[in-house]
Design an enzyme around this catalytic site. Sequence first.
Site, short mmCIF file in Angstrom:
data_model
loop_
_atom_site.label_atom_id
_atom_site.label_comp_id
_atom_site.label_asym_id
_atom_site.label_seq_id
_atom_site.Cartn_x
_atom_site.Cartn_y
_atom_site.Cartn_z
N SER A 57 0.84 -1.21 0.00
CA SER A 57 0.00 0.00 0.00
C SER A 57 0.87 1.26 0.00
O SER A 57 0.61 2.21 -0.75
CB SER A 57 -0.89 0.03 1.24
OG SER A 57 -1.83 -0.99 1.19
N ARG B 54 1.55 4.32 -3.00
CA ARG B 54 1.30 5.73 -2.64
C ARG B 54 2.57 6.57 -2.77
O ARG B 54 2.50 7.74 -3.17
CB ARG B 54 0.76 5.80 -1.21
CG ARG B 54 -0.70 5.34 -1.13
CD ARG B 54 -1.05 4.92 0.28
NE ARG B 54 -2.46 4.66 0.48
CZ ARG B 54 -3.09 3.53 0.15
NH1 ARG B 54 -2.43 2.54 -0.42
NH2 ARG B 54 -4.38 3.37 0.39
N ASP C 218 -7.14 -7.90 4.30
CA ASP C 218 -6.36 -8.75 3.38
C ASP C 218 -5.92 -10.06 4.03
O ASP C 218 -5.39 -10.94 3.36
CB ASP C 218 -5.13 -7.99 2.88
CG ASP C 218 -5.52 -6.86 1.94
OD1 ASP C 218 -6.61 -6.95 1.33
OD2 ASP C 218 -4.75 -5.90 1.81
N ARG D 138 -13.10 -14.30 -2.45
CA ARG D 138 -12.32 -14.99 -1.42
C ARG D 138 -13.18 -15.85 -0.49
O ARG D 138 -12.72 -16.88 -0.01
CB ARG D 138 -11.48 -13.99 -0.61
CG ARG D 138 -10.29 -13.52 -1.43
CD ARG D 138 -9.33 -12.63 -0.66
NE ARG D 138 -8.21 -12.32 -1.53
CZ ARG D 138 -7.39 -11.29 -1.37
NH1 ARG D 138 -7.57 -10.44 -0.37
NH2 ARG D 138 -6.40 -11.09 -2.21
C1 S3P Z 1 -5.62 -1.25 -0.07
C2 S3P Z 1 -6.87 -1.25 0.48
C3 S3P Z 1 -7.68 -2.45 0.66
C4 S3P Z 1 -6.86 -3.71 0.54
C5 S3P Z 1 -5.92 -3.66 -0.63
C6 S3P Z 1 -4.95 -2.50 -0.48
C7 S3P Z 1 -4.90 0.02 -0.24
O1 S3P Z 1 -8.69 -2.49 -0.32
O2 S3P Z 1 -7.71 -4.83 0.42
O3 S3P Z 1 -5.18 -4.86 -0.74
O4 S3P Z 1 -3.67 0.01 -0.47
O5 S3P Z 1 -5.55 1.06 -0.16
P1 S3P Z 1 -10.11 -1.76 -0.10
O6 S3P Z 1 -9.86 -0.33 -0.08
O7 S3P Z 1 -10.95 -2.17 -1.29
O8 S3P Z 1 -10.65 -2.32 1.17
#
Ligand code: S3P
Length: 442
Positions: free
Chosen positions: A23, A27, A319, A350
């Site tokens: 994540s 970003r 996740d 899932r």
């Molecule tokens: C993420 C947010 C989550 C997560 C994904 C990564 C992110 O998804 O499941 O693997 O980096 O913002 P959602 O925003 O759909 O919950």
Amino acid sequence: MVSIFSIKSEKLNGEISVPGDKSISHRALILGACAVGKTTIENLLESEDVFATLNALKLLGVYIKKYQNFWEIRGNGLGSLRNPSQILDLGNSGTGVRLLMGLVSGCDITVSFTGDVSLSARPMKRVLVPLGQSGAEISSNDYKLPVTIKGNKIPIPIKYTSSLSSAQVKSCVLLNGLTSTGNTSYSEVVKSRDHTEKMLHFMGAEISSKNLKNGTNKIKLIGLPYLKGKHFKIPNDPSSAAFPTAAALIIPNSEIKIKNVCLNDLRTGFYKTIREMGGIIRFINKKNVSGEVVGDIYVKYSKLNGIVVPKKRVPSMIDEFPIFCIVACFAEGETTMTGIEDLRNKESDRINEIVENLKKFGFFVKSTANSISIIGDKKVNPKKQIVIDSKFDHRIAMSFLCLGLVMENGIKVKNAETISTSFPSFYQIMKSLGANLKKQRD
Ligand code: S3P
């Protein structure tokens, strides 16, 4: 195509580092492109998902280069992206596509997005609706990829309330609001991971969030911030660390340490829940790195009890449900998870993949549209090797490979190359701890 086999392993022992956080990596690249001047990134996750975002940014005209142990981005400031010469293919990456949709919607360009079979089946309405409200012109078929967006140079500032607790939707709206002349507000029912807010603040944006009386998290971003290029040192990924953690919890006599992991509370629901189940997990050597709490995770084989996972905790372990379900199979009694309907919209459905694959082993597991319950049973041990398909879902592949490590006849995971989307060194790292894994090209 690659298949990976896993089979009963004696014990896991040792000290490892998993790769950088996915994540935060997405970003850092995207925000670096919005800043003025140089952004440098240490410990970027070099995986397929992150490279999909990186290549898309290059096609949007952003200069990105790798040096020996860091990446450099030369940002030209907000709104400086150019029309790409081709459709942007984000592969398997939901974070990549949803965040970039937010970014381009605030620029005077037209961009088309596509992805692999898994990403093309995932819902984009959650981001396209707020982007439409901000003035972006969107064309798609039923809000699925491929999607074309004609951005709005000066987006209309929106006040958006999302019924989902999704950091991707939140980040998409905030990225779009960067080029707005007004203020953007975003409210979410339960606070989701806050890396975007923290990183924007670190780069100089005026962004604040408050917890309302009804539990809602409300964020306010002042448009047109001056974002300064910064140095990001990315901590290691707690979602990747969950796999060796789970394997160590269920393989007798195991004891491992995972170094420098991001321990942001909004990412560590899995670890908290396992502790409540009786699991021996300790966070040690905690420190602050680039605004995130980072530390080492110590894990030991544990006797676990079943649990009802609090609904409010779902976003902080979203996740980790596939690997959490594997651990729950070895707890005493029943484990129940509700409010997890969005798991059906991940890289695969899932809920379905977890339940159907666990049934192949003989576990007693039930599901509804938004829940799973599992009755732990340490005696489950099929007489033959179980074969499953990853369905282009890295976390399904890694979760079932961890399960195979306690099965006499093991498991074969087909299409296991998908693991490279988030954790390319999974195979080597798990083997270095003592996991019995074998690879085969089909
Ligand atoms: C993420 C947010 C989550 C997560 C994904 C990564 C992110 O998804 O499941 O693997 O980096 O913002 P959602 O925003 O759909 O919950």
